[in-house]
Every structure is written in C-alpha cells, then in structure tokens.
Write a protein that holds these residues in place. Sequence first.
Motif, mmCIF file in Angstrom:
data_model
loop_
_atom_site.group_PDB
_atom_site.id
_atom_site.type_symbol
_atom_site.label_atom_id
_atom_site.label_comp_id
_atom_site.label_asym_id
_atom_site.label_seq_id
_atom_site.Cartn_x
_atom_site.Cartn_y
_atom_site.Cartn_z
ATOM 1 N N ILE A 78 3.015 2.089 26.353
ATOM 2 C CA ILE A 78 3.419 2.914 27.212
ATOM 3 C C ILE A 78 1.842 3.530 26.679
ATOM 4 C CG2 ILE A 78 3.888 5.229 28.742
ATOM 5 C CD1 ILE A 78 6.669 3.862 28.276
ATOM 6 N N LEU A 79 1.368 4.428 26.429
ATOM 7 C CA LEU A 79 -0.234 5.113 25.688
ATOM 8 C C LEU A 79 -0.795 4.208 25.912
ATOM 9 C CD1 LEU A 79 1.403 7.820 23.102
ATOM 10 C CD2 LEU A 79 0.884 8.037 25.846
ATOM 11 N N ALA A 80 -0.817 3.590 25.012
ATOM 12 C CA ALA A 80 -1.791 2.744 24.941
ATOM 13 C C ALA A 80 -2.252 1.555 26.642
ATOM 14 C CB ALA A 80 -1.580 1.722 24.398
ATOM 15 N N PHE A 81 -1.272 1.480 26.837
ATOM 16 C CA PHE A 81 -1.305 0.507 28.560
ATOM 17 C C PHE A 81 -2.295 1.639 29.197
ATOM 18 C CE2 PHE A 81 -0.275 -1.214 32.201
ATOM 19 C CZ PHE A 81 -0.527 -2.291 32.133
ATOM 20 N N VAL A 82 -2.408 2.850 29.076
ATOM 21 C CA VAL A 82 -2.329 3.574 30.223
ATOM 22 C C VAL A 82 -3.892 4.502 29.993
ATOM 23 C CG1 VAL A 82 -2.364 6.482 30.657
ATOM 24 C CG2 VAL A 82 -0.034 5.092 31.005
ATOM 25 N N VAL A 83 -4.305 4.997 28.650
ATOM 26 C CA VAL A 83 -5.277 4.867 28.130
ATOM 27 C C VAL A 83 -6.223 4.193 28.435
ATOM 28 C CG1 VAL A 83 -7.010 4.920 25.927
ATOM 29 C CG2 VAL A 83 -4.482 6.416 26.251
ATOM 30 N N PHE A 84 -6.123 2.471 28.114
ATOM 31 C CA PHE A 84 -6.891 0.833 28.149
ATOM 32 C C PHE A 84 -6.917 0.678 29.708
ATOM 33 C CE2 PHE A 84 -5.464 1.021 23.442
ATOM 34 C CZ PHE A 84 -6.615 1.626 23.024
ATOM 35 N N LYS A 91 -10.461 -4.561 31.334
ATOM 36 C CA LYS A 91 -10.484 -6.361 31.022
ATOM 37 C C LYS A 91 -10.471 -6.321 29.687
ATOM 38 C CE LYS A 91 -14.659 -7.506 31.861
ATOM 39 N NZ LYS A 91 -16.569 -8.151 31.973
ATOM 40 N N SER A 92 -10.221 -5.821 28.537
ATOM 41 C CA SER A 92 -10.003 -6.331 27.460
ATOM 42 C C SER A 92 -8.533 -5.024 26.955
ATOM 43 C CB SER A 92 -10.948 -5.287 26.219
ATOM 44 O OG SER A 92 -11.649 -6.087 25.927
ATOM 45 N N ARG A 93 -8.049 -4.611 28.029
ATOM 46 C CA ARG A 93 -6.830 -3.802 27.494
ATOM 47 C C ARG A 93 -5.387 -4.677 26.652
ATOM 48 N NH1 ARG A 93 -3.843 -1.953 33.303
ATOM 49 N NH2 ARG A 93 -3.676 -4.586 33.741
ATOM 50 N N PRO A 94 -4.503 -5.825 27.211
ATOM 51 C CA PRO A 94 -4.415 -6.831 26.257
ATOM 52 C C PRO A 94 -4.968 -6.103 24.909
ATOM 53 C CG PRO A 94 -5.092 -7.411 28.297
ATOM 54 C CD PRO A 94 -5.824 -6.839 28.113
ATOM 55 N N VAL A 95 -5.396 -6.685 24.511
ATOM 56 C CA VAL A 95 -6.304 -6.329 23.071
ATOM 57 C C VAL A 95 -6.004 -5.709 22.400
ATOM 58 C CG1 VAL A 95 -7.883 -7.416 21.257
ATOM 59 C CG2 VAL A 95 -7.751 -9.217 23.521
ATOM 60 N N THR A 97 -4.260 -2.625 23.508
ATOM 61 C CA THR A 97 -2.868 -2.578 23.597
ATOM 62 C C THR A 97 -2.159 -3.255 22.086
ATOM 63 O OG1 THR A 97 -2.633 -2.351 26.331
ATOM 64 C CG2 THR A 97 -1.114 -2.168 24.991
ATOM 65 N N LEU A 98 -2.489 -4.370 22.424
ATOM 66 C CA LEU A 98 -1.886 -5.085 20.723
ATOM 67 C C LEU A 98 -1.949 -4.653 20.140
ATOM 68 C CD1 LEU A 98 -1.429 -8.432 22.188
ATOM 69 C CD2 LEU A 98 0.589 -6.719 22.474
ATOM 70 N N GLY A 99 -3.849 -4.584 19.747
ATOM 71 C CA GLY A 99 -4.135 -3.530 18.103
ATOM 72 C C GLY A 99 -3.788 -2.565 18.138
ATOM 73 N N THR A 100 -3.494 -1.535 19.284
ATOM 74 C CA THR A 100 -3.180 -0.021 19.118
ATOM 75 C C THR A 100 -1.618 -0.412 17.968
ATOM 76 O OG1 THR A 100 -4.028 1.210 20.623
ATOM 77 C CG2 THR A 100 -2.047 2.152 20.447
ATOM 78 N N LEU A 101 -0.633 -0.993 19.127
ATOM 79 C CA LEU A 101 1.167 -1.213 18.604
ATOM 80 C C LEU A 101 1.345 -2.115 16.852
ATOM 81 C CD1 LEU A 101 1.692 -0.556 21.778
ATOM 82 C CD2 LEU A 101 2.606 -2.751 21.435
ATOM 83 N N PHE A 102 0.167 -2.865 16.701
ATOM 84 C CA PHE A 102 0.775 -3.443 15.771
ATOM 85 C C PHE A 102 -0.229 -3.272 14.422
ATOM 86 C CE2 PHE A 102 2.614 -6.161 19.318
ATOM 87 C CZ PHE A 102 4.064 -5.387 18.713
ATOM 88 N N LEU A 142 4.363 -12.366 25.163
ATOM 89 C CA LEU A 142 4.337 -12.630 26.088
ATOM 90 C C LEU A 142 3.541 -11.754 27.371
ATOM 91 C CD1 LEU A 142 8.268 -12.469 27.044
ATOM 92 C CD2 LEU A 142 6.976 -15.101 26.975
ATOM 93 N N PHE A 143 3.309 -10.412 26.671
ATOM 94 C CA PHE A 143 2.234 -9.593 27.174
ATOM 95 C C PHE A 143 0.894 -10.252 27.303
ATOM 96 C CE2 PHE A 143 -0.825 -5.969 26.545
ATOM 97 C CZ PHE A 143 -0.302 -5.410 28.476
ATOM 98 N N PHE A 144 0.073 -10.716 26.225
ATOM 99 C CA PHE A 144 -0.946 -11.012 26.252
ATOM 100 C C PHE A 144 -1.218 -12.496 27.317
ATOM 101 C CE2 PHE A 144 -4.451 -13.810 24.310
ATOM 102 C CZ PHE A 144 -5.199 -12.723 23.786
ATOM 103 N N ALA A 145 0.237 -13.170 26.630
ATOM 104 C CA ALA A 145 -0.024 -14.643 27.853
ATOM 105 C C ALA A 145 0.325 -13.974 29.247
ATOM 106 C CB ALA A 145 0.901 -15.203 27.808
ATOM 107 N N GLY A 146 0.334 -13.289 29.734
ATOM 108 C CA GLY A 146 0.187 -12.504 30.989
ATOM 109 C C GLY A 146 -1.134 -12.254 31.350
#
Length: 167
Positions: A78-84, A91-95, A97-102, A142-146
């Motif tokens: 949630i935090l990464a999605f909002v910030v990014f 434009k780079s939000r998925p990458v 966000t996933l980099g922040t999570l994992f 799934l998030f990245f595929a979207g």
Amino acid sequence: MLLLQILTEILLPLFVLMGLGYLMERIFKLDVQTLSRINFYIFSPAIGFALAYDSTLTYDQIVGIGIYEAIHLVVLFILAFVVFSVGPMRKSRPVLTLGTLFYNAANYGIPSMFLAFGERAVATISIIWTVQVLFFFTFGLLFFAGATRDTLKQTLLQIARYPVLYA
C-alpha cells in the motif's frame, strides 16, 4: 568488542563468499543465466523445503511469523503503491513496488541470520522467505502482468511452472 565480533564473524564471511563469486566470474567467465536457472529451479525449492522440514518452530510460531510477514507485505504494498503513483515514478510503479516488497530474504537473509543468531533465527527467516515466495510468485506476478498487459491465462500458466511454489 561486540562490533568487532559482528564484523569478523558475520560480515567478513559474507564478503569472502561474495569475493570468491566475483573471482570465479572473472577467472572462469561463468554462464550466469544457467547458474540462475539452476538456483531458481533446483536449489531454491530444495533449500525452502529443507528449511521448513528441519524447522524447530511450533505450529503457532510458524503461523504467527507467516501472518506477520503477510501483513508486513500488504502494508509495504500500500505504501509503495501510493508513493510510486506520484509524478515520474508512476511509469515504473510495478517494478518499484515489487522491488520494495521483496527484499533478498534468502540469499543474504538466511546466511546473515544464521551467522548472527544461530539456527533458530534461520527457521524464522525461512518462514519469512516462504511467505515472500508465495506472494511474489502469485500476487506479484499478477500485479506485474497487469502492467505488461499479459493475459491472465499467460500469467497463470507462468505461475504454475515455478517449482518453488510446490516445494
């Protein structure tokens, strides 16, 4: 004194291993793609299974750690999605966000925890790693595929191919 012990008994062995890996690459020109595939399809599932099987944690501890990590990942998402979602980062939000999570809980987390805190800590970090793997290879893909416009069917077939999920 404690700082010196941390440096010599925890950090130094990790940096020695990294240095050996660097030297091997420089001397032998390793095929990194093949090594990554071996790690991904063979070693990661085997390590995950072995760590879970050998764990001395009770069922309640495993569930508690797993729930904590799941909540941790949801809050970070949630935090990464909002910030990014702001400005040029959108434009780079998925990458991002996933980099922040994992974060790298396995390659650096498991040896660091073992050296610093012993075998019981390894069981804890292995549960964290397991939850991360489950989230990454399901929700994360799934998030990245979207974002990449892959079809749901393509993504689900890709997810089904990852042996680490079955381990």
